[in-house]
Design a protein around this motif. Structure first.
Motif, short mmCIF file in Angstrom:
data_model
loop_
_atom_site.label_atom_id
_atom_site.label_comp_id
_atom_site.label_asym_id
_atom_site.label_seq_id
_atom_site.Cartn_x
_atom_site.Cartn_y
_atom_site.Cartn_z
N GLN A 77 -1.10 2.19 0.07
CA GLN A 77 -0.05 1.33 0.01
C GLN A 77 -0.11 -0.01 -0.36
O GLN A 77 0.95 -0.59 -1.01
CB GLN A 77 0.26 0.99 1.75
N ILE A 78 -1.21 -0.17 -0.93
CA ILE A 78 -1.57 -1.58 -1.85
C ILE A 78 -1.69 -1.20 -3.30
O ILE A 78 -0.78 -1.97 -4.06
CB ILE A 78 -3.04 -2.07 -1.15
N SER A 79 -2.12 -0.16 -3.66
CA SER A 79 -2.28 0.15 -4.98
C SER A 79 -2.60 1.72 -5.34
O SER A 79 -3.53 2.18 -5.07
CB SER A 79 -3.42 -0.30 -5.66
N ASP A 138 -3.29 -5.83 -7.50
CA ASP A 138 -2.27 -5.17 -6.63
C ASP A 138 -2.23 -6.00 -5.21
O ASP A 138 -1.23 -5.92 -4.53
CB ASP A 138 -2.25 -3.80 -6.61
N PHE A 139 -3.54 -6.05 -4.76
CA PHE A 139 -3.73 -6.65 -3.68
C PHE A 139 -3.22 -7.92 -3.41
O PHE A 139 -2.67 -8.57 -2.52
CB PHE A 139 -5.23 -6.70 -3.26
N PHE A 146 0.26 -7.95 -3.27
CA PHE A 146 0.67 -7.33 -1.92
C PHE A 146 0.82 -8.45 -0.83
O PHE A 146 1.79 -8.55 -0.12
CB PHE A 146 -0.30 -6.32 -1.63
N THR A 182 3.69 -11.12 -1.36
CA THR A 182 5.11 -10.59 -1.25
C THR A 182 6.32 -11.63 -0.81
O THR A 182 7.31 -11.65 -1.36
CB THR A 182 5.18 -9.26 -0.33
#
Length: 230
Positions: free
Chosen positions: A101-103, A139-140, A143, A146
């Motif tokens: 879901q993160i990357s 990506d974290f 995330f 957002t």
């Protein structure tokens, strides 16, 4: 030397010990009783004999061909087969729904590096693990930001110094420490000379696992903190 007269496992049993009738198909990853299509006996440069089987998966949703290679050893009554390899190569891919879901890019790159390691490409898989970590970290950061209106996503994507980015954008000291040290080891995998001679691929993978662990723990804590407000 092709030995095409052998076209079933019963004939193989009469000649060799160690034949595995049930196979883990490297295409669909199911345990199947494959069909024997052909086999071939060859020798390497040291005159070591090998037996390669061409098999067809019996799973009706797969039915792909794959190869199994065995070394042949002289036994008392029958020659003995010792498993060497399969093609395509079968390996346990890394899966984690929360991390995905993160990357999704991390999952893809990490598994490519893992496959390279599995088939013995040890000189290149370290660079792949290091690249997968960079995607995970960036990506974290994206995330967790957002809902941050002032967040500059392009600055994160284009950053060349991931370690500086980690220290700037991540507050959790455990993630920072594990990620920084993982990049030290990962960078060694891309350089001509190593700085950390006593560290290896497994250390790099262990540190990546630590990064993942602390990221997941932070997300769980944040979730409960949000749910249990007074």
């Amino acid at each position: 030397m092709a030995i095409n007269y052998i076209n079933n496992f019963q004939d193989l049993y009469s000649i060799y010990e160690g034949v595995d009738h049930y196979q883990n198909c490297p295409k669909c990853n199911r345990i199947v009783e494959p069909k024997l299509i052909a086999c071939s006996k060859t020798y390497d440069i040291d005159e070591q004999p090998y037996l390669t089987l061409v098999l067809e998966c019996s799973n009706v949703k797969c039915e792909n061909l794959y190869l199994i290679s065995y070394e042949i050893y002289t036994g008392y009554k029958k020659d003995i087969l010792g498993y060497v390899s399969s093609y395509p190569y079968n390996f346990d891919a890394y899966k984690d729904v929360q991390v995905e879901q993160i990357s999704t890019s991390f999952i893809k790159i990490y598994n490519e590096a893992l496959e390279a390691e599995t088939i013995g490409f040890l000189s290149i898989c370290g660079a792949g693990y290091r690249k997968s970590l960079e995607f995970l970290i960036k990506d974290f950061i994206i995330f967790i930001n957002t809902d941050n209106q002032s967040f500059n996503i392009e600055e994160v994507r284009s950053s060349k110094s991931v370690v500086k980015l980690i220290k700037k954008c991540i507050d959790n000291p455990k993630i920072v420490t594990a990620a920084e040290k993982a990049f030290w080891i990962g960078n060694d995998e891309t350089h001509y000379e190593r700085e950390w001679e006593d560290m290896n691929l497994q250390d790099l993978k262990n540190l990546i696992e630590l990064v993942i662990y602390h990221i997941k723990m932070e997300l769980v804590m944040n979730d409960y903190t949000e749910k249990l407000k007074r």
